[in-house]
Design an enzyme around this catalytic site. Structure first.
Site, mmCIF file in Angstrom:
data_model
loop_
_atom_site.group_PDB
_atom_site.id
_atom_site.type_symbol
_atom_site.label_atom_id
_atom_site.label_comp_id
_atom_site.label_asym_id
_atom_site.label_seq_id
_atom_site.Cartn_x
_atom_site.Cartn_y
_atom_site.Cartn_z
ATOM 1 N N HIS A 176 -6.201 -7.113 -0.646
ATOM 2 C CA HIS A 176 -6.253 -5.738 -0.949
ATOM 3 C C HIS A 176 -5.625 -5.294 -2.236
ATOM 4 C CE1 HIS A 176 -6.831 -6.184 3.236
ATOM 5 N NE2 HIS A 176 -7.789 -5.348 3.094
ATOM 6 N N HIS B 17 0.797 -1.258 0.184
ATOM 7 C CA HIS B 17 0.038 0.040 0.094
ATOM 8 C C HIS B 17 0.728 1.248 -0.011
ATOM 9 C CE1 HIS B 17 -3.837 -1.985 0.368
ATOM 10 N NE2 HIS B 17 -3.430 -2.706 1.706
HETATM 11 ZN ZN ZN Z 1 -3.973 -7.050 2.606
#
Ligand code: ZN
Length: 307
Positions: A165, A126
């Protein structure tokens, strides 16, 4: 050919507070199960070095690195977003987690080992070029991939990301860089929220609706990832190995099984054998249910050792 296992004690000291799912026990759960399965002694163990400023600067601006160094607290926690905090040991852990990828890349490209797994935290996918977020500070896999491209002069590397994600940070960093093919599967909708779509030959994004299980996951890999990988012919494969799409993980609502992680690892090994001299560097990202995380990671490492 041996497989390297790279970690560092500092990665266990990064602690975002009691009850935070991205917790030090994650690394211990993986190592303990490697012992139980009697795989631990067959791995080549290395302590991760610190990533240097030059290595980080390939994917992060100087200000990002300096800002994290500056705000690193002497005691207590400093929040960088609602879910992400620095304790006094975080900056050192983040340097080691990124440095693990540099060492792994060196070991694999020089042929000292065939593959490597980085058992590190904080995770990285991320972390955008100039933004720490979502439990991530430096983009560990991006630092490794950039090292392969810049230091080892590779022309084409693939990054496979099966964390539940979207790896928004990795896509931010390599957007427009045609030396990198990113293949990602992720639950959508889910954090970080967007589905940026695919760019042929460069980014293969495969959103999966909540409730999707093994069949849907294997279908998008077979129909979208594998043809793109064949066409791209990567010289090296990096894996953002998040295990939070497991059915037992309550971070999201995908329903993958431990066997799916063995399956996708075999597919990666097949591609690496054909195009990349077997070279794979895999790095821990998410995975928060400790028994499912340990079982899935060990299944993944087992296939990296066999393939
Ligand atoms: Zn994740």
């Amino acid at each position: 050919m041996p497989v390297a296992f790279i970690s560092h004690p500092a990665c266990r000291l990064h602690n975002m507070g009691l009850g935070h799912p991205e917790q030090p026990a994650r690394l211990d759960a993986i190592e303990e199960l490697l012992h139980v399965r009697q795989l631990h002694d067959f791995l080549v163990h290395h302590e991760a070095p610190r990533a240097t400023f030059e290595q980080l600067a390939r994917v992060h601006p100087r200000e990002h690195v300096e800002q994290l160094s500056t705000i690193s607290p002497a005691e207590g926690l400093i929040r960088v977003d609602p879910d992400t905090a620095m304790c006094p040991d975080t900056f050192e852990a983040a340097l080691r987690a990124a440095g693990a990828n540099v060492l792994a890349t060196d070991l694999v490209v020089t042929g000292e080992v065939r593959r490597a797994f980085c058992n590190v935290r904080p995770p990285g996918h991320h972390a955008e070029r100039a933004q720490a977020m979502g439990f991530c500070f430096f983009n560990n896999v991006a630092v490794g991939a950039a090292h392969a491209l810049e230091h080892h002069s590779l022309d084409r590397v693939a990054i496979l990301d099966f964390d539940v994600h979207l790896g928004n940070g990795t896509e931010d960093i390599f957007k427009g860089d045609r030396r990198v093919l990113i293949c990602s599967s992720f639950q959508h909708p889910l954090y970080p929220g967007n589905n940026p779509g695919s760019v042929p030959g460069h980014i293969v994004n495969c959103p999966l609706p909540p409730g999707s299980g093994s069949d849907a996951f294997r279908r998008v890999v077979t129909e979208h990832w594998l043809p793109a990988l064949e066409a791209f012919a990567p010289q090296m494969i990096f894996i953002s190995a998040g295990f939070d799409a497991h059915a037992a993980d309550d971070m999201a609502e995908l329903r993958l099984s431990t066997a799916d992680y063995a399956w996708i690892t075999d597919r990666a090994c097949d591609v690496a054998a054909r195009h990349a001299k077997h070279r794979i560097v895999s790095t821990l990202e998410g995975g928060y249910d400790l028994p499912a995380l340990a079982a899935s990671t060990v299944a993944h490492i087992d296939r990296l050792m066999a393939g």
